[in-house]
Write a protein that holds these residues in place. Structure first.
Motif, mmCIF file in Angstrom:
data_model
loop_
_atom_site.group_PDB
_atom_site.id
_atom_site.type_symbol
_atom_site.label_atom_id
_atom_site.label_comp_id
_atom_site.label_asym_id
_atom_site.label_seq_id
_atom_site.Cartn_x
_atom_site.Cartn_y
_atom_site.Cartn_z
ATOM 1 N N ARG A 150 0.804 -1.225 0.000
ATOM 2 C CA ARG A 150 0.000 0.000 0.000
ATOM 3 C C ARG A 150 0.838 1.278 0.000
ATOM 4 N N PRO A 151 1.904 1.363 0.814
ATOM 5 C CA PRO A 151 2.711 2.591 0.774
ATOM 6 C C PRO A 151 3.415 2.804 -0.566
ATOM 7 N N GLU A 152 3.456 1.769 -1.439
ATOM 8 C CA GLU A 152 4.153 1.850 -2.717
ATOM 9 C C GLU A 152 3.188 2.072 -3.875
ATOM 10 N N ARG A 153 1.971 2.556 -3.606
ATOM 11 C CA ARG A 153 0.973 2.687 -4.675
ATOM 12 C C ARG A 153 1.411 3.641 -5.782
ATOM 13 N N SER A 154 2.180 4.636 -5.417
ATOM 14 C CA SER A 154 2.648 5.570 -6.453
ATOM 15 C C SER A 154 3.546 4.866 -7.466
ATOM 16 N N THR A 155 4.156 3.750 -7.048
ATOM 17 C CA THR A 155 5.070 3.008 -7.929
ATOM 18 C C THR A 155 4.391 1.810 -8.577
ATOM 19 N N VAL A 156 3.576 1.073 -7.773
ATOM 20 C CA VAL A 156 3.007 -0.173 -8.292
ATOM 21 C C VAL A 156 1.546 -0.025 -8.713
ATOM 22 N N GLY A 157 0.894 1.065 -8.329
ATOM 23 C CA GLY A 157 -0.509 1.267 -8.689
ATOM 24 C C GLY A 157 -1.435 0.520 -7.745
ATOM 25 N N THR A 158 -2.621 0.200 -8.243
ATOM 26 C CA THR A 158 -3.593 -0.504 -7.410
ATOM 27 C C THR A 158 -3.184 -1.964 -7.247
ATOM 28 N N ILE A 159 -3.661 -2.560 -6.160
ATOM 29 C CA ILE A 159 -3.276 -3.926 -5.809
ATOM 30 C C ILE A 159 -4.547 -4.761 -5.739
ATOM 31 N N ARG A 160 -4.586 -5.876 -6.481
ATOM 32 C CA ARG A 160 -5.777 -6.720 -6.475
ATOM 33 C C ARG A 160 -5.376 -8.195 -6.322
ATOM 34 N N LEU A 161 -6.128 -8.874 -5.462
ATOM 35 C CA LEU A 161 -5.925 -10.317 -5.296
ATOM 36 C C LEU A 161 -6.552 -11.048 -6.474
ATOM 37 N N GLN A 162 -5.825 -11.998 -7.044
ATOM 38 C CA GLN A 162 -6.289 -12.750 -8.203
ATOM 39 C C GLN A 162 -6.529 -14.222 -7.836
ATOM 40 N N PRO A 163 -7.502 -14.857 -8.497
ATOM 41 C CA PRO A 163 -7.709 -16.294 -8.251
ATOM 42 C C PRO A 163 -6.529 -17.098 -8.782
ATOM 43 N N GLY A 164 -6.301 -18.251 -8.172
ATOM 44 C CA GLY A 164 -5.198 -19.107 -8.594
ATOM 45 C C GLY A 164 -5.184 -20.378 -7.775
ATOM 46 N N PRO A 165 -4.170 -21.215 -7.958
ATOM 47 C CA PRO A 165 -4.064 -22.448 -7.171
ATOM 48 C C PRO A 165 -4.039 -22.133 -5.678
ATOM 49 N N GLU A 166 -4.527 -23.083 -4.873
ATOM 50 C CA GLU A 166 -4.632 -22.844 -3.436
ATOM 51 C C GLU A 166 -3.279 -22.645 -2.773
ATOM 52 N N ASP A 167 -2.224 -23.246 -3.319
ATOM 53 C CA ASP A 167 -0.919 -23.124 -2.679
ATOM 54 C C ASP A 167 -0.114 -21.947 -3.227
ATOM 55 N N GLU A 168 -0.774 -21.050 -3.964
ATOM 56 C CA GLU A 168 -0.111 -19.848 -4.492
ATOM 57 C C GLU A 168 -0.909 -18.602 -4.121
ATOM 58 N N LEU A 169 -0.208 -17.504 -3.996
ATOM 59 C CA LEU A 169 -0.851 -16.204 -3.802
ATOM 60 C C LEU A 169 -0.542 -15.362 -5.039
ATOM 61 N N ARG A 170 -1.594 -14.897 -5.725
ATOM 62 C CA ARG A 170 -1.425 -14.102 -6.948
ATOM 63 C C ARG A 170 -1.949 -12.693 -6.707
ATOM 64 N N VAL A 171 -1.090 -11.710 -6.895
ATOM 65 C CA VAL A 171 -1.442 -10.312 -6.668
ATOM 66 C C VAL A 171 -1.146 -9.526 -7.946
ATOM 67 N N LYS A 172 -2.168 -8.848 -8.470
ATOM 68 C CA LYS A 172 -2.013 -8.077 -9.709
ATOM 69 C C LYS A 172 -1.807 -6.603 -9.370
ATOM 70 N N ILE A 173 -0.833 -5.982 -10.035
ATOM 71 C CA ILE A 173 -0.604 -4.546 -9.864
ATOM 72 C C ILE A 173 -0.925 -3.844 -11.184
ATOM 73 N N SER A 174 -1.405 -2.609 -11.086
ATOM 74 C CA SER A 174 -1.853 -1.905 -12.297
ATOM 75 C C SER A 174 -0.708 -1.223 -13.042
ATOM 76 N N GLN A 175 0.483 -1.094 -12.417
ATOM 77 C CA GLN A 175 1.631 -0.460 -13.068
ATOM 78 C C GLN A 175 2.778 -1.470 -13.144
#
Length: 553
Positions: A105-130
């Protein structure tokens, strides 16, 4: 000249008397068992005339230790469970998402918005807009990694992060998976043991088998189904923020949320955040109680870390509903009225007194970190156990009688001395089993039967050596002294090798194999003691009184 110092004679007699005294309660097994159970119940605060009567069935000044009967002798339940270690990977990713979100969150100016994405249960997928800020995002996420806490994972972190287009993919490293598997199985083993101990069952066998399997054997319990009810409940308690509430269980909850039903209100569903604020792992105590309306409830208390998170959340979310979730069912969803410091609270619901007590037991014992898949289950009735005991008695008595007759016919009076020592030997075995609280199984009875046959080996070596010395025209006193002295090395060598075998069986085996190894090992120790010291003491006492000019072995 044969002789034995007075202090040695006194010590031998005391050891024999002490061992036989420890074995004596087993002759009145049912009476002593009821006495022990009644005394334990009274010490826990229970009191009734029936308990007092049972406690008075056995004198308090006598030993009351018993040889515990194993599953095959007492009847009970047998389960073989496999721990679903993969479940922990998914829960680790769920718990990691809030940390990743808060770190980015403090890096939004660099990475943009942060969204959790669906994926395999043993993985965490996070999409950034930048996507151009991906390097910084990976640096931040990798900063959340911790060293693996295992010897095989020295210098390795627990998570790894990589980029795939505009998506950050986080998963556990291989070293962390291995360490997690080990911790999960060990934790499951300990929690199963605590849950069974809470119910008060007698001498359960709970052992790890292979990489992810647990063997559970509980003598005296009614059925395998009853045992599964005790240990099969996961009792995963979590405290989750409520997103919404409704009667439709088919709506899309959205990424990062999940739908769970209400336990008290059939047809009602809650949409809650998947990541809990606090979990049952941070509970330090749970006790059955009653709420302000005198309805059964459960009081709980968190540890320091849990109390801090619970207090911070309640302070920041006054007026919002808060779901208390047990095994993916909402048991209560109160509205936060005020800041709750101290980490204490109460769980209310439509509980009976028995249900609140069982829930407190499960929460106090801890949550199973993963589900259990029961691969094998058996119920052994008490009738079958009694048949095994009767068969073991017959086998032991036949072997015992055969050895007594053989020794009496072969060695006469000296054979009688060996038979007395054999009787003392059996008593000492049961005394030691009672003293150490060992569990006797059907293979254990086989070990005792084998010991009966082996117990006279040392006496046979001694008596044959005495015969040889008598043939060289030595006097009886000298022949007896040399017979014991010169047979000693052969006795020690023969029994040490068998004892080493018993130790290896105990160390490498499990369940029935260990039961056999324990009785065999104890039998070797007691048989050598009785052959070398007890028979010698009997021979010396007889010789000092009769002073025979010749002896016949």
């Amino acid at each position: 000249m044969i002789q034995l110092e007075t202090w040695k004679r006194v010590l031998i007699v005391l050891l024999c008397v002490g061992g036989l005294a420890m074995a004596f309660p087993n002759a009145f097994y049912t009476r002593v068992e009821q006495h022990n159970d009644a005394v334990a119940a009274i010490e826990l605060g229970s009191s009734s005339p029936e308990l007092e009567a049972q406690a008075g069935q056995w004198p308090s000044w006598l030993p009351s230790g018993l040889v515990n009967l194993g599953l095959d002798l007492r009847g009970g339940a047998h389960l073989l469970a496999e721990v679903q270690v993969e479940d922990v990977y998914a829960s680790r990713m769920e718990v990691l998402w809030p940390d990743v979100r808060d770190a980015l969150r403090p890096e939004r100016s660099t990475v943009g918005t942060i969204r959790l994405q669906p994926g395999p249960e043993d993985e965490l997928r996070v999409k950034i807009s930048q996507p151009e800020g991906m390097d910084r995002a990976l640096e931040v996420v990798r900063g959340l990694a911790n060293p693996v806490t295992s010897l095989t994972g020295v210098g390795v972190t627990d998570i790894e992060a990589r980029a795939e287009g505009d998506t950050i993919i986080v998963n556990l490293t291989e070293a962390e998976r291995l360490a997690t598997d080990e911790r999960t199985v060990q934790q499951s083993l300990e929690i199963i043991r605590r849950r069974i101990d809470e119910v008060g069952t007698r001498e359960p066998t709970i052992q790890r088998q292979g990489a992810s399997r647990i063997l559970i054997q509980v003598p005296g319990i009614g059925s395998a189904g009853e045992l599964k009810e005790i240990i099969g409940t996961t009792a995963q308690l979590t405290f989750n923020p409520v997103v919404s509430r409704g009667s439709d269980g088919d709506v899309n909850p959205g990424i990062g949320n999940k739908i769970v039903p209400s336990l008290d209100e059939p047809g009602t569903f809650y949409v809650i955040e998947s990541a809990p604020v606090v979990t049952g792992e941070e509970l330090v105590d749970a006790q059955p109680a009653f709420d302000q309306s005198s309805r059964p409830a459960v009081n709980f208390r968190f540890n320091t870390a849990g109390a801090r998170k619970f207090g911070d959340y309640t302070a920041e979310n006054i007026g919002a509903p808060f779901a208390i979730v047990l095994d993916d069912e909402v048991i209560s969803a109160p509205v936060i009225q005020s800041h709750i410091p101290g980490g204490s609270g109460i769980i209310t619901g439509n509980f009976s007194v028995e249900e609140s007590t069982n829930l407190a037991i499960l929460l106090r014992a801890g949550a199973l970190p993963a589900g259990l898949d029961f691969l094998e289950e058996r119920t052994i009735g008490p009738e079958l156990g009694q048949d095994s005991i009767d068969a073991g008695k017959v086998a032991t008595m036949v072997a015992f009688a055969a050895v007594l007759v053989f020794m009496g016919l072969s060695y006469g009076l000296f054979g009688f001395f060996a038979n007395v020592a054999l009787i003392v030997n059996i008593g000492l075995i049961f005394g030691l089993l009672s003293l150490i609280g060992a569990t006797l199984t059907l293979p254990g009875i086989a070990g005792i039967v084998l010991t009966v046959g082996m117990a006279v080996d040392a006496n046979v070596l001694i008596f044959e050596r005495i015969r040889e010395e008598l043939r060289t025209a030595k006097g009886p006193a000298r022949a007896i002294s040399l017979g014991y002295e010169r047979a000693m090395s052969a006795i020690v060598d023969a029994n040490i090798t068998t004892l080493i075998t018993a130790i290896i069986l105990f160390a490498m085996g499990s369940g029935p194999v260990r039961g056999f190894a324990i009785t065999l090992g104890l039998g070797i120790i007691t048989s050598v003691f009785t052959a070398i010291f007890v028979t010698r003491l009997l021979v010396i006492i007889w010789f000092e009184r009769r002073r025979p000019k010749t002896i016949e072995v």
